[in-house]
Write an enzyme that holds these catalytic residues in place. Structure first.
Site, mmCIF file in Angstrom:
data_model
loop_
_atom_site.group_PDB
_atom_site.id
_atom_site.type_symbol
_atom_site.label_atom_id
_atom_site.label_comp_id
_atom_site.label_asym_id
_atom_site.label_seq_id
_atom_site.Cartn_x
_atom_site.Cartn_y
_atom_site.Cartn_z
ATOM 1 N N CYS A 1 4.738 1.375 86.605
ATOM 2 C CA CYS A 1 6.082 1.136 86.086
ATOM 3 C C CYS A 1 6.511 2.333 85.237
ATOM 4 C CB CYS A 1 6.083 -0.138 85.248
ATOM 5 S SG CYS A 1 7.583 -0.369 84.269
ATOM 6 N N GLU A 2 7.671 2.891 85.544
ATOM 7 C CA GLU A 2 8.100 4.091 84.826
ATOM 8 C C GLU A 2 8.595 3.791 83.411
ATOM 9 O OE1 GLU A 2 12.746 4.727 86.159
ATOM 10 O OE2 GLU A 2 11.181 5.703 87.341
ATOM 11 N N HIS A 3 8.822 2.521 83.105
ATOM 12 C CA HIS A 3 9.326 2.168 81.777
ATOM 13 C C HIS A 3 8.211 2.070 80.741
ATOM 14 C CE1 HIS A 3 12.716 0.152 84.256
ATOM 15 N NE2 HIS A 3 13.037 1.389 83.954
ATOM 16 N N HIS A 4 7.037 1.588 81.167
ATOM 17 C CA HIS A 4 5.934 1.424 80.220
ATOM 18 C C HIS A 4 4.653 2.134 80.668
ATOM 19 C CE1 HIS A 4 8.546 -2.159 79.629
ATOM 20 N NE2 HIS A 4 8.340 -1.874 78.349
ATOM 21 N N GLN B 1 10.431 -1.060 91.193
ATOM 22 C CA GLN B 1 10.201 -1.702 92.493
ATOM 23 C C GLN B 1 11.427 -1.603 93.403
ATOM 24 O OE1 GLN B 1 8.112 -5.450 92.330
ATOM 25 N NE2 GLN B 1 9.136 -6.215 94.162
ATOM 26 N N HIS C 1 3.985 -7.403 87.818
ATOM 27 C CA HIS C 1 4.136 -6.277 86.901
ATOM 28 C C HIS C 1 3.377 -6.536 85.601
ATOM 29 C CE1 HIS C 1 7.574 -4.042 88.921
ATOM 30 N NE2 HIS C 1 7.467 -5.152 89.650
ATOM 31 N N CYS D 1 3.634 -5.037 82.905
ATOM 32 C CA CYS D 1 4.475 -4.953 81.709
ATOM 33 C C CYS D 1 5.020 -6.340 81.353
ATOM 34 C CB CYS D 1 5.617 -3.953 81.923
ATOM 35 S SG CYS D 1 6.707 -4.349 83.307
#
Length: 288
Positions: free
Chosen positions: A176-179, A217, A245, A247
């Site tokens: 996941c690119e956010h976390h 995703q 996910h 996250c």
């Protein structure tokens, strides 16, 4: 030789080589005690024999020095030819870049360990920064690949098949690119050929190229569909991803059982409801 003679007394040593070689004569030109010191020795090089007089010896040294210089110059010219130089520099640059990235990431991990209250010099953590750096480089290895590379020309002409081809339950592991924590799940891919088919394993490889990157995703689903559409120009393509996910599992709302499902349909899967329903029945295990 008579004791009263003062003429030079040459000493000749002859060595015979094999039948295919000439006979070489080594001659030492001596002088009697009565000869003057400054009298020149007679050179017999012109007679086909090897002379070791001082003049000829100096000449041989000069020739040997010239020969070494030419050899050294030729070696340098060869090593700096455009092709060899370019190839060697490219390999060296790649190795240098990889080592530099690894060093930077290892150093960064040590800083992170200190920030969370750990001791990077502790026995169990001594090699952790380097292991983490190598693991992260592997998990994001898709940046160095393209669909064209993994496809490797595995596209074949096949006019007879006009029905759905489905490869389902392809495992994926992405970040996941956010976390920057993982999300894992399965991909289902279906397409209808339009004169060309793709090697089945290449569908899984294309999914791997895009999943081994920092992702969301939704974008991952679209990228896989785009790559297959570009590769074989099918009548239609459909991609479904269902994943969990971390996250949402390890942090935040902490919902272990939650799954995210995304889909992307193109061509006849988008325009024809029956074709789309057939694809979803296949991947869900329902009768067609």
């Amino acid at each position: 030789m008579a004791s009263g003679s003062n003429s030079p007394s040459p000493i000749t040593v002859s060595t015979s080589s094999t039948a295919s070689n000439n006979v070489a004569d080594v001659v030492v030109v001596g002088k009697s005690q009565n000869d003057s010191a400054d009298e020149e020795e007679e050179c017999i090089l012109s007679q086909g024999r090897i002379c070791i007089c001082s003049s000829c010896d100096d000449e041989r040294k000069k020739l040997e020095l010239t020969r070494k210089r030419r050899k050294r110059s030729s070696s340098q010219t060869t090593s700096t030819s455009p092709l060899s130089s370019e190839f060697c520099q490219e390999v060296s640059k790649q190795q240098s870049d990889d080592a530099e990235k690894l060093n930077k990431m290892t150093s960064a991990c040590k800083t992170i360990l200190k920030c969370i209250g750990e001791d990077p010099s502790r026995e169990g953590l001594l090699k952790t920064p380097e292991r983490w750096a190598k693991a992260l480089l592997f998990m994001t290895s898709g940046y160095s690949l393209s669909p064209e590379q993994v496809l490797n020309d595995a596209v074949f002409t096949e006019d007879s098949h006009k029905e759905i081809v489905v490869v389902k339950d392809i495992d994926i592991h992405s970040m996941c690119e956010h976390h920057m924590v993982p999300f894992t799940g399965r991909i289902h891919v279906g397409y209808i050929p339009n004169g060309k088919i793709i090697g089945l394993s290449k569908i899984a490889r294309i999914a791997e190229v895009f999943s081994r990157r920092l992702q969301v995703q939704e974008r991952l689903t679209r990228q896989i569909a785009d790559a297959i559409e570009k590769s074989v120009e099918p009548l239609g393509v459909a991609v479904v991803i269902e994943s969990s996910h971390f996250c949402m599992v390890m942090r935040g709302v902490q919902k272990v059982g939650a799954k995210t499902v995304t889909s992307c349909v193109r061509g006849c899967f988008e325009s024809n409801q029956k074709t789309r329903a057939e694809f979803f029945n296949i991947i869900n295990g329902r009768p067609r």
